[in-house]
Design a protein around this motif. Structure first.
Motif, PDB file in Angstrom:
ATOM      1  N   UNK A 152       1.087 -18.459 -28.518  1.00  0.00           N
ATOM      2  CA  UNK A 152       0.732 -19.697 -29.219  1.00  0.00           C
ATOM      3  C   UNK A 152      -0.750 -19.676 -29.588  1.00  0.00           C
ATOM      4  N   UNK A 153      -1.032 -19.911 -30.864  1.00  0.00           N
ATOM      5  CA  UNK A 153      -2.422 -19.999 -31.333  1.00  0.00           C
ATOM      6  C   UNK A 153      -2.734 -21.448 -31.703  1.00  0.00           C
ATOM      7  N   UNK A 154      -3.993 -21.715 -31.989  1.00  0.00           N
ATOM      8  CA  UNK A 154      -4.384 -23.064 -32.369  1.00  0.00           C
ATOM      9  C   UNK A 154      -3.737 -23.481 -33.691  1.00  0.00           C
ATOM     10  N   UNK A 155      -3.447 -22.496 -34.538  1.00  0.00           N
ATOM     11  CA  UNK A 155      -2.785 -22.797 -35.816  1.00  0.00           C
ATOM     12  C   UNK A 155      -1.353 -23.281 -35.607  1.00  0.00           C
ATOM     13  N   UNK A 156      -0.781 -22.980 -34.447  1.00  0.00           N
ATOM     14  CA  UNK A 156       0.602 -23.378 -34.153  1.00  0.00           C
ATOM     15  C   UNK A 156       0.702 -24.818 -33.640  1.00  0.00           C
ATOM     16  N   UNK A 157      -0.446 -25.438 -33.388  1.00  0.00           N
ATOM     17  CA  UNK A 157      -0.455 -26.811 -32.886  1.00  0.00           C
ATOM     18  C   UNK A 157      -0.603 -27.774 -34.061  1.00  0.00           C
ATOM     19  N   UNK A 158       0.428 -28.557 -34.302  1.00  0.00           N
ATOM     20  CA  UNK A 158       0.438 -29.513 -35.407  1.00  0.00           C
ATOM     21  C   UNK A 158       0.272 -30.914 -34.828  1.00  0.00           C
ATOM     22  N   UNK A 159      -0.989 -31.377 -34.746  1.00  0.00           N
ATOM     23  CA  UNK A 159      -1.272 -32.684 -34.146  1.00  0.00           C
ATOM     24  C   UNK A 159      -0.763 -33.839 -35.004  1.00  0.00           C
ATOM     25  N   UNK A 160      -0.770 -33.653 -36.311  1.00  0.00           N
ATOM     26  CA  UNK A 160      -0.324 -34.726 -37.202  1.00  0.00           C
ATOM     27  C   UNK A 160       1.153 -35.036 -36.998  1.00  0.00           C
ATOM     28  N   UNK A 161       1.955 -34.000 -36.837  1.00  0.00           N
ATOM     29  CA  UNK A 161       3.395 -34.187 -36.637  1.00  0.00           C
ATOM     30  C   UNK A 161       3.791 -34.092 -35.159  1.00  0.00           C
ATOM     31  N   UNK A 162       2.781 -33.936 -34.310  1.00  0.00           N
ATOM     32  CA  UNK A 162       3.001 -33.914 -32.862  1.00  0.00           C
ATOM     33  C   UNK A 162       4.030 -32.854 -32.451  1.00  0.00           C
ATOM     34  N   UNK A 163       3.775 -31.600 -32.859  1.00  0.00           N
ATOM     35  CA  UNK A 163       4.728 -30.545 -32.552  1.00  0.00           C
ATOM     36  C   UNK A 163       4.033 -29.190 -32.464  1.00  0.00           C
ATOM     37  N   UNK A 164       4.751 -28.231 -31.869  1.00  0.00           N
ATOM     38  CA  UNK A 164       4.267 -26.868 -31.718  1.00  0.00           C
ATOM     39  C   UNK A 164       5.202 -25.916 -32.466  1.00  0.00           C
ATOM     40  N   UNK A 165       4.640 -24.969 -33.172  1.00  0.00           N
ATOM     41  CA  UNK A 165       5.435 -23.943 -33.841  1.00  0.00           C
ATOM     42  C   UNK A 165       5.586 -22.756 -32.893  1.00  0.00           C
ATOM     43  N   UNK A 166       6.823 -22.413 -32.579  1.00  0.00           N
ATOM     44  CA  UNK A 166       7.103 -21.339 -31.621  1.00  0.00           C
ATOM     45  C   UNK A 166       7.765 -20.170 -32.320  1.00  0.00           C
ATOM     46  N   UNK A 167       7.233 -18.981 -32.088  1.00  0.00           N
ATOM     47  CA  UNK A 167       7.842 -17.759 -32.607  1.00  0.00           C
ATOM     48  C   UNK A 167       8.697 -17.157 -31.501  1.00  0.00           C
ATOM     49  N   UNK A 168      10.022 -17.332 -31.621  1.00  0.00           N
ATOM     50  CA  UNK A 168      10.928 -16.927 -30.564  1.00  0.00           C
ATOM     51  C   UNK A 168      11.475 -15.530 -30.730  1.00  0.00           C
ATOM     52  N   UNK A 169      12.541 -15.243 -29.985  1.00  0.00           N
ATOM     53  CA  UNK A 169      13.177 -13.927 -30.036  1.00  0.00           C
ATOM     54  C   UNK A 169      13.721 -13.642 -31.428  1.00  0.00           C
ATOM     55  N   UNK A 170      13.671 -12.370 -31.810  1.00  0.00           N
ATOM     56  CA  UNK A 170      14.202 -11.982 -33.110  1.00  0.00           C
ATOM     57  C   UNK A 170      13.462 -12.614 -34.266  1.00  0.00           C
ATOM     58  N   UNK A 171      12.186 -12.936 -34.045  1.00  0.00           N
ATOM     59  CA  UNK A 171      11.326 -13.543 -35.070  1.00  0.00           C
ATOM     60  C   UNK A 171      11.870 -14.893 -35.569  1.00  0.00           C
ATOM     61  N   UNK A 172      12.662 -15.562 -34.725  1.00  0.00           N
ATOM     62  CA  UNK A 172      13.169 -16.885 -35.082  1.00  0.00           C
ATOM     63  C   UNK A 172      12.137 -17.942 -34.704  1.00  0.00           C
TER      64      UNK A 172
END
Length: 286
Positions: A152-172
């Motif tokens: 998780x990087x700082x770019x993955x933290x979306x404070x406006x929408x209150x969510x985290x972008x996660x790069x999971x298995x198989x690039x999902x």
């Protein structure tokens, strides 16, 4: 075909299938171990077509007698060989998969660990290392795999929408809402703990710019021992605790599955761990 050449072809195949880097690394490690063993036994390079069922059975004995590996670990080496030789059959390097004729070792079912909310609070209060303490809270309140949290990087933290972008298995990719309970931990970490470290990653130390899963597990073991708990608490146990505590709060299992990033609800049920008292309470509602 030389085993080493076939192994490289198999590696390219795994990458083509977009397997995770950790998965590819694991397969290659297992296959290198087998290749070294066979090279020592026959005093020279081996060919895929020369491998026999007897070779693999002797290798499994070697893993037990010489390496003293646990049943689950020995099975992993066997399953890696099976996958590799399945690929060899498809490529017509061999006629059949000799590893499929070797039975896996029986593994005693281990009791799965899922901490209650109260135990999570006790655990966090016991951990002294501030960055690890936040990492444990982060893993628990998001339910991420430790490798996902690790990236998780700082770019993955979306404070406006209150969510985290996660790069999971198989690039999902998937989004995880930031829980209210996580916010004070996150704000305190960013304001008072992390400091100006030159790293894009959220979980980072000044020394390396990253925080390893091994170090988190080490601190979890130390804290567990201090608490006097007779249970093996790991990063993975935090993910299971996340799922189980959501189920305890009557969150739909399909929603839990989506939060965990599972493609099948059957996989999700493996994570859920309710004790007998809770089951008794539920069945008494009949």
């Amino acid at each position: 075909m030389l085993f080493s050449e076939a192994q490289e072809a198999f590696k390219k195949h795994l990458i083509y299938r977009e397997m995770s880097g950790e998965t590819v690394k694991g397969y290659m490690k297992d296959l290198r171990c087998f290749n070294r063993y066979m090279t020592d036994v026959y005093n020279g390079a081996i060919y895929v077509e020369d491998i026999t069922t007897d070779d693999i059975e002797e290798y499994m004995h070697y893993l037990l007698d010489e390496r003293e590996l646990a049943p689950r670990s020995r099975n992993r080496y066997l399953f890696s060989l099976r996958s590799f030789l399945n690929y060899a059959v498809k490529k017509q390097w061999v006629e059949h998969n000799v590893a499929s004729e070797v039975d896996p070792v029986k593994v005693m079912e281990e009791k799965k660990v899922a901490l209650t909310e109260e135990e999570i609070d006790e655990l966090l209060a016991t951990i002294k290392h501030k960055i690890v303490k936040f990492s444990v809270a982060f893993l628990y309140y998001t339910g991420m795999r430790v490798n996902e949290a690790h990236n998780i990087t700082f770019e993955d933290i979306d404070n406006e929408r209150n969510r985290l972008l996660v790069n999971g298995k198989g690039k999902k990719q998937r989004y995880i809402p930031i829980a209210k309970s996580l916010k004070p931990h996150l704000e305190n970490y960013l304001t008072n703990i992390r400091g100006p470290i030159d790293s894009p990653y959220l979980l980072a130390t000044k020394k390396t710019g990253r925080l390893s899963a091994g170090y988190i597990n080490y601190e979890l073991h130390r804290a567990t021992k201090e608490l006097g708990w007779d249970k093996n608490v790991t990063c993975h146990a935090l993910r299971r605790s996340f799922a189980t505590n959501l189920l305890r709060k009557r969150v739909d299992v399909f929603k839990i599955s989506k939060l965990l990033g599972h493609s099948s609800i059957k996989t999700t049920t493996v994570y859920l761990q309710l004790n007998e008292n809770e089951l008794q309470t539920d069945i008494d509602k009949l």
